[in-house]
Design a protein around this motif. Sequence first.
Motif, PDB file in Angstrom:
ATOM      1  N   ASN A 128       5.155  18.127  -8.065  1.00  0.00           N
ATOM      2  CA  ASN A 128       5.864  18.830  -9.347  1.00  0.00           C
ATOM      3  C   ASN A 128       7.031  17.782  -9.903  1.00  0.00           C
ATOM      4  OD1 ASN A 128       4.575  21.129 -10.039  1.00  0.00           O
ATOM      5  ND2 ASN A 128       5.869  22.336  -8.784  1.00  0.00           N
ATOM      6  N   ASN A 129       6.909  16.498  -9.134  1.00  0.00           N
ATOM      7  CA  ASN A 129       8.056  15.797  -9.197  1.00  0.00           C
ATOM      8  C   ASN A 129       7.371  14.341  -9.160  1.00  0.00           C
ATOM      9  OD1 ASN A 129      10.953  17.160  -9.591  1.00  0.00           O
ATOM     10  ND2 ASN A 129       9.920  17.836  -7.842  1.00  0.00           N
ATOM     11  N   ILE A 130       6.421  13.900 -10.114  1.00  0.00           N
ATOM     12  CA  ILE A 130       5.600  12.706 -10.294  1.00  0.00           C
ATOM     13  C   ILE A 130       6.470  11.796 -10.883  1.00  0.00           C
ATOM     14  CG2 ILE A 130       3.381  11.466 -10.562  1.00  0.00           C
ATOM     15  CD1 ILE A 130       3.127  13.547  -8.521  1.00  0.00           C
ATOM     16  N   ARG A 131       6.896  10.639 -10.083  1.00  0.00           N
ATOM     17  CA  ARG A 131       7.752   9.522 -10.758  1.00  0.00           C
ATOM     18  C   ARG A 131       6.962   8.366 -11.393  1.00  0.00           C
ATOM     19  NH1 ARG A 131      11.983   7.638  -6.665  1.00  0.00           N
ATOM     20  NH2 ARG A 131      10.219   7.436  -5.220  1.00  0.00           N
ATOM     21  N   ALA A 132       7.470   7.756 -12.191  1.00  0.00           N
ATOM     22  CA  ALA A 132       6.669   6.693 -12.953  1.00  0.00           C
ATOM     23  C   ALA A 132       6.628   5.336 -12.009  1.00  0.00           C
ATOM     24  CB  ALA A 132       7.275   6.329 -14.424  1.00  0.00           C
ATOM     25  N   ASN A 133       5.563   5.193 -11.133  1.00  0.00           N
ATOM     26  CA  ASN A 133       5.701   4.183 -10.214  1.00  0.00           C
ATOM     27  C   ASN A 133       4.236   3.788 -10.008  1.00  0.00           C
ATOM     28  OD1 ASN A 133       5.722   2.630  -7.770  1.00  0.00           O
ATOM     29  ND2 ASN A 133       6.127   4.292  -6.636  1.00  0.00           N
ATOM     30  N   SER A 134       4.143   2.300 -10.547  1.00  0.00           N
ATOM     31  CA  SER A 134       2.568   1.872 -10.477  1.00  0.00           C
ATOM     32  C   SER A 134       1.907   1.839  -9.028  1.00  0.00           C
ATOM     33  CB  SER A 134       2.717   0.621 -11.276  1.00  0.00           C
ATOM     34  OG  SER A 134       3.415  -0.331 -10.335  1.00  0.00           O
TER      35      SER A 134
ATOM     36  N   SER B   2       2.034   4.376  -6.830  1.00  0.00           N
ATOM     37  CA  SER B   2       1.886   5.574  -6.475  1.00  0.00           C
ATOM     38  C   SER B   2       0.275   6.089  -7.276  1.00  0.00           C
ATOM     39  CB  SER B   2       3.034   6.764  -7.028  1.00  0.00           C
ATOM     40  OG  SER B   2       2.472   7.907  -7.174  1.00  0.00           O
ATOM     41  N   LEU B   3      -0.549   6.262  -6.354  1.00  0.00           N
ATOM     42  CA  LEU B   3      -1.913   6.794  -6.667  1.00  0.00           C
ATOM     43  C   LEU B   3      -1.526   8.129  -7.687  1.00  0.00           C
ATOM     44  CD1 LEU B   3      -4.926   6.536  -6.715  1.00  0.00           C
ATOM     45  CD2 LEU B   3      -4.818   7.809  -4.395  1.00  0.00           C
ATOM     46  N   SER B   4      -0.845   9.014  -7.206  1.00  0.00           N
ATOM     47  CA  SER B   4      -0.554  10.271  -7.788  1.00  0.00           C
ATOM     48  C   SER B   4      -0.061  10.002  -9.269  1.00  0.00           C
ATOM     49  CB  SER B   4       0.320  11.130  -7.006  1.00  0.00           C
ATOM     50  OG  SER B   4       1.605  10.481  -6.915  1.00  0.00           O
ATOM     51  N   TYR B   5       0.717   9.118  -9.582  1.00  0.00           N
ATOM     52  CA  TYR B   5       1.186   8.617 -10.902  1.00  0.00           C
ATOM     53  C   TYR B   5      -0.078   8.358 -11.771  1.00  0.00           C
ATOM     54  CZ  TYR B   5       3.411   5.952 -14.667  1.00  0.00           C
ATOM     55  OH  TYR B   5       3.728   5.551 -15.995  1.00  0.00           O
TER      56      TYR B   5
ATOM     57  N   ALA C 263      -6.343   6.322   2.906  1.00  0.00           N
ATOM     58  CA  ALA C 263      -4.932   6.387   2.710  1.00  0.00           C
ATOM     59  C   ALA C 263      -4.399   5.304   3.571  1.00  0.00           C
ATOM     60  CB  ALA C 263      -4.273   7.720   3.006  1.00  0.00           C
ATOM     61  N   GLY C 264      -5.040   5.049   4.813  1.00  0.00           N
ATOM     62  CA  GLY C 264      -4.633   3.920   5.735  1.00  0.00           C
ATOM     63  C   GLY C 264      -4.781   2.554   5.120  1.00  0.00           C
ATOM     64  N   ASN C 265      -5.864   2.420   4.159  1.00  0.00           N
ATOM     65  CA  ASN C 265      -6.160   1.113   3.555  1.00  0.00           C
ATOM     66  C   ASN C 265      -5.528   0.827   2.287  1.00  0.00           C
ATOM     67  OD1 ASN C 265      -7.840   0.547   5.807  1.00  0.00           O
ATOM     68  ND2 ASN C 265      -9.650   1.222   4.408  1.00  0.00           N
ATOM     69  N   PHE C 266      -5.150   2.112   1.693  1.00  0.00           N
ATOM     70  CA  PHE C 266      -4.677   1.944   0.279  1.00  0.00           C
ATOM     71  C   PHE C 266      -3.220   2.079   0.239  1.00  0.00           C
ATOM     72  CE2 PHE C 266      -4.901   2.525  -4.327  1.00  0.00           C
ATOM     73  CZ  PHE C 266      -6.307   2.058  -4.525  1.00  0.00           C
ATOM     74  N   LEU C 267      -2.447   0.901   0.907  1.00  0.00           N
ATOM     75  CA  LEU C 267      -1.106   0.849   1.006  1.00  0.00           C
ATOM     76  C   LEU C 267      -0.228   0.302  -0.104  1.00  0.00           C
ATOM     77  CD1 LEU C 267      -0.637   0.325   4.860  1.00  0.00           C
ATOM     78  CD2 LEU C 267      -0.948   2.511   3.674  1.00  0.00           C
ATOM     79  N   VAL C 268      -0.822  -0.723  -0.527  1.00  0.00           N
ATOM     80  CA  VAL C 268       0.053  -1.598  -1.427  1.00  0.00           C
ATOM     81  C   VAL C 268      -1.272  -1.970  -2.612  1.00  0.00           C
ATOM     82  CG1 VAL C 268       1.293  -3.780  -2.089  1.00  0.00           C
ATOM     83  CG2 VAL C 268       1.521  -2.631   0.101  1.00  0.00           C
TER      84      VAL C 268
END
Length: 313
Positions: A183-189, A191-194, A241-246
């Motif tokens: 419920n608190n998705i921040r504008a962050n490129s 972030s996969l959820s963003y 998730a372990g591969n998709f860090l940066v």
Amino acid sequence: MNKELTLKNRDLNWLGKAFGDNSLISPFKLSQEEEFTAGDKKRLIDIGVIGEDNNVKADYFPMLDILSGADGYIQVVFSRGPVMAKKTILTKKDEKVSLIYKADEAVINMPSNPYGMVEYLKDFMGSSKLTGSDLSLDEDAADVLTFAVIADLYKREVLKAYAAEEVFVCPGFKKQDILNSVNNIRANSQSLSYHVFVLNSGFEKFTIEKVEEILNSLISKGLIKREEEFYMLQGDALLFAGNFLVIENIIEVIVGQVKDDKLFRSNFLLIQAGPLDVVYLEKSDNKIFLECMSSLNAQTLLSTVLSEKPNII
């Protein structure tokens, strides 16, 4: 014969008046009106675009006619930190031109080269046939967002352990933590959820009951497991998730088509976190499709989309 033309942005608006009824996606119609001087007219005469009578010359008429009557477009936007590149292919029936904006100029090429952008991207993406994970989801958008949130929470814990030079041990995440994050998705490129949030044009607020329902669904699909009050990734989801860090590269592809003076749009994302880790994201109805693919397959997909005529209706 290949033909290239570089125009000032103010040229576009002025030239558009020669064609009268420009389509709603025409660069002539979309360009802002700026002062067009006698010096600007002389420049267009000198490069052979118009004659002394203001008429467009035959050599450039087909190119400019496509810009005026464009009925579709394909746009690729690439970003990697401060590096950004954008290419647009405009179509009118079966004819195409490519358009690249540079500061106050537009560079137009006819015929368009659908593979030029892909060749440019190869230097950033690599061309591996391998994938770091076989994860594939075709689920309700809210389920994919919740999964992406858990992947982001996992990433945060991994990077914190790396920074502290500690052995990473992730006990999982509580339901309330997941609810707060979703419920608190921040504008962050990074972030996969963003990216999922933006692709879906936002979400309504989740309730704790909704989150619990989604978590049970993700458990049934083998993506997460529950140990006491903690939820944690497992299997291909954990490997992903372990591969998709940066996140290194973000490519957005937008396809537009005009019909009956209405614009229809569709888009998808390619997000890359390493030479073997590319994820494809696309929304369809109320679902979001997420699939890992190799960088080579991603480039093949881009080549195919750029070489075809927009057809999304």
